[in-house]
Design an enzyme around this catalytic site. Structure first.
Site, PDB file in Angstrom:
ATOM      1  N   SER A  29     -41.556  21.571  15.256  1.00 12.93           N
ATOM      2  CA  SER A  29     -40.181  22.065  15.450  1.00 12.93           C
ATOM      3  C   SER A  29     -39.827  23.141  14.426  1.00 12.93           C
ATOM      4  CB  SER A  29     -39.184  20.912  15.321  1.00 12.93           C
ATOM      5  OG  SER A  29     -39.361  19.976  16.346  1.00 12.93           O
ATOM      6  N   HIS A  60     -39.547  24.631  20.498  1.00 13.51           N
ATOM      7  CA  HIS A  60     -40.929  24.578  20.983  1.00 13.51           C
ATOM      8  C   HIS A  60     -41.068  25.544  22.156  1.00 13.51           C
ATOM      9  CE1 HIS A  60     -42.202  20.829  18.788  1.00 13.51           C
ATOM     10  NE2 HIS A  60     -40.893  20.749  18.669  1.00 13.51           N
ATOM     11  N   HIS A  82     -44.161  15.348  23.059  1.00 12.48           N
ATOM     12  CA  HIS A  82     -43.755  14.145  22.341  1.00 12.48           C
ATOM     13  C   HIS A  82     -43.739  12.950  23.294  1.00 12.48           C
ATOM     14  CE1 HIS A  82     -41.931  17.573  20.236  1.00 12.48           C
ATOM     15  NE2 HIS A  82     -42.072  16.877  19.129  1.00 12.48           N
ATOM     16  N   TYR A  84     -41.574  10.642  23.268  1.00 12.12           N
ATOM     17  CA  TYR A  84     -40.201  10.373  23.712  1.00 12.12           C
ATOM     18  C   TYR A  84     -39.774  11.224  24.907  1.00 12.12           C
ATOM     19  CZ  TYR A  84     -38.757  14.511  20.952  1.00 12.12           C
ATOM     20  OH  TYR A  84     -38.624  15.776  20.436  1.00 12.12           O
ATOM     21  N   GLU A  85     -40.534  12.285  25.201  1.00  9.99           N
ATOM     22  CA  GLU A  85     -40.202  13.107  26.373  1.00  9.99           C
ATOM     23  C   GLU A  85     -40.576  12.412  27.680  1.00  9.99           C
ATOM     24  OE1 GLU A  85     -40.939  17.575  25.801  1.00  9.99           O
ATOM     25  OE2 GLU A  85     -42.117  16.680  24.187  1.00  9.99           O
ATOM     26  N   ALA A 112     -41.884  18.985  11.471  1.00  8.17           N
ATOM     27  CA  ALA A 112     -40.657  18.836  10.693  1.00  8.17           C
ATOM     28  C   ALA A 112     -40.403  17.343  10.565  1.00  8.17           C
ATOM     29  CB  ALA A 112     -39.494  19.529  11.387  1.00  8.17           C
ATOM     30  N   MET A 210     -41.454  12.209  14.668  1.00 13.27           N
ATOM     31  CA  MET A 210     -41.657  11.692  16.024  1.00 13.27           C
ATOM     32  C   MET A 210     -42.894  12.291  16.686  1.00 13.27           C
ATOM     33  SD  MET A 210     -37.660  12.081  17.194  1.00 13.27           S
ATOM     34  CE  MET A 210     -36.340  11.632  16.061  1.00 13.27           C
ATOM     35  N   SER A 211     -43.858  12.717  15.884  1.00 11.67           N
ATOM     36  CA  SER A 211     -45.041  13.371  16.443  1.00 11.67           C
ATOM     37  C   SER A 211     -46.256  13.113  15.559  1.00 11.67           C
ATOM     38  CB  SER A 211     -44.786  14.890  16.545  1.00 11.67           C
ATOM     39  OG  SER A 211     -44.671  15.463  15.249  1.00 11.67           O
ATOM     40  N   ASN A 234     -34.896  17.440   6.402  1.00  8.69           N
ATOM     41  CA  ASN A 234     -33.661  16.727   6.070  1.00  8.69           C
ATOM     42  C   ASN A 234     -34.047  15.454   5.325  1.00  8.69           C
ATOM     43  OD1 ASN A 234     -34.457  16.098   9.122  1.00  8.69           O
ATOM     44  ND2 ASN A 234     -33.589  14.222   8.241  1.00  8.69           N
ATOM     45  N   HIS A 246     -30.566  17.763  15.124  1.00 13.23           N
ATOM     46  CA  HIS A 246     -31.726  18.630  15.348  1.00 13.23           C
ATOM     47  C   HIS A 246     -31.432  20.054  14.866  1.00 13.23           C
ATOM     48  CE1 HIS A 246     -35.600  19.638  17.051  1.00 13.23           C
ATOM     49  NE2 HIS A 246     -35.067  20.629  17.739  1.00 13.23           N
TER      50      HIS A 246
END
Length: 272
Positions: A29, A60, A82, A84-85, A112, A210-211, A234, A246
Site C-alpha cells: 500500500s 494498489h 489480500h 480479506y478481499e 505498510a 494484512m498481507s 501508523n 487507510h
C-alpha cells in the site's frame, strides 16, 4: 490443474517480455512508487494475465511492470492481493508461483504496517526478521504438489539473513536508520483492537499488517530467497489516542517515499 494455471500465466508473460527478469518485487500500500522508477518498462495489467486476480484496494495499481532498475532486470507487482478481499490463499499467492516459474530466485516484499513496538515511529522502515501467521489459514493447506515444493517445508529461515545483512549495510551507507522486527499477519480488513495489539506485543510482534505472510510462506515453499521491508505507516491501536484510517497509511508512505526509494534502489544496485 493449479500447476497448469501457473504455466499458462507464465507463458503469457514470457510472450510479452523483451528481457528475462532476475528479481521480483511485491509493492504494498502506497509503495508502488518504486515501480515508476523502472526504466524501459513493460506494463501488463493483472486483468489481462490468465488466472490472475485483480487488486481492489486503494494504493494498489494492479499491474506488473518489467524492466531495468539499478542495472538489474526486475518484475514488480504494483499492488498485491489480500485474503480479506475474498480471494483464496492460493489466489493471493499465485503471483509468487508465477515468479518462480519465470525463474525468479529472490524477491523483495514490502508492506505498510502498524507499529506494535513502542520504540517505533510512523515513517520508520523495518526489516522483517520473522513473522507470525495469525491469519487462521495457510496457503499450503490441501494436497501438495511435489513439483512446487516439499510437503513439510522448513520455515525457520524464511527471511534470508544474508539479505538482511546486505540491507543493513545499504542503510548504513545511506545514513538511514532502519528497524528490525517480527511482522504479524492478520486477516483484516478491520484494524486491531487495543487488547489485540497488547496480545500481539506479548507474543513478540513488532508490526502488524494484512498481507505478506501468505506470499512469504509460498516463497519459502518454492525455495525463493526473501527480503521483507515494512513501512511503519501508523502506530497500532491503543498506542496513540487517535482513530486508524487507510488514508493515514497512504499519507505516511508518501512522506517516507524518498527514503524508501533510495533504500530499495541501493539494495538492488548492490545485490549479488
Amino acid at each position: 490443474m493449479y500447476r497448469e494455471d501457473i504455466k499458462e500465466a507464465c507463458t503469457f508473460i514470457e510472450n510479452e517480455l523483451t528481457a528475462k527478469p532476475s528479481l521480483g518485487l511485491i509493492l504494498g500500500s502506497g509503495l508502488g512508487v518504486l515501480g515508476d522508477e523502472i526504466e524501459n518498462p513493460q506494463t501488463i495489467a493483472y486483468k489481462d494475465i490468465p488466472h490472475f486476480p485483480e487488486s481492489t484496494v486503494a494504493g494498489h495499481k494492479g499491474q506488473l511492470i518489467i524492466g531495468t532498475l539499478e542495472g538489474k532486470q526486475v518484475i514488480a507487482m504494483q499492488g498485491r492481493f489480500h485474503y480479506y478481499e475474498g480471494y483464496t490463499m492460493q489466489q493471493v499467492t499465485f503471483p509468487v508461483r508465477v515468479m518462480k516459474e519465470l525463474g525468479i530466485e529472490s524477491i523483495i516484499v514490502t508492506n505498510a504496517a502498524g507499529g506494535i513496538n513502542k520504540g517505533f515511529n510512523p515513517g520508520d522502515l523495518m526489516l522483517i526478521t520473522d513473522h507470525i501467521n495469525n491469519m487462521g489459514n495457510n496457503p499450503l493447506l490441501g494436497p501438495n504438489d511435489d513439483h512446487l515444493g516439499v510437503r513439510f517445508p522448513d520455515m525457520s529461515k524464511l527471511y534470508n539473513k544474508a539479505f538482511i545483512s546486505h540491507a543493513e549495510s545499504c542503510a548504513n551507507e545511506l545514513g538511514l536508520k532502519v528497524q528490525k522486527g517480527v511482522y504479524v499477519g492478520n486477516t483484516g480488513p478491520v484494524y486491531e483492537t487495543p487488547a489485540e495489539i497488547n496480545m500481539l506485543r506479548t507474543l513478540g510482534g513488532d508490526a502488524v499488517g494484512m498481507s505478506t505472510v501468505p506470499e512469504v510462506i509460498v516463497a519459502g515453499h518454492a525455495g525463493i530467497r526473501v527480503l521483507g521491508i515494512s513501512c511503519i505507516s501508523n502506530m497500532a491501536a491503543g498506542i496513540l489516542d487517535q482513530p486508524l484510517t487507510h488514508d493515514e497509511v497512504i499519507e505516511t508512505t508518501e512522506k517516507v517515499r524518498e527514503d524508501f526509494l533510495q533504500f530499495v534502489k541501493k539494495i538492488i544496485q548492490k545485490i549479488s
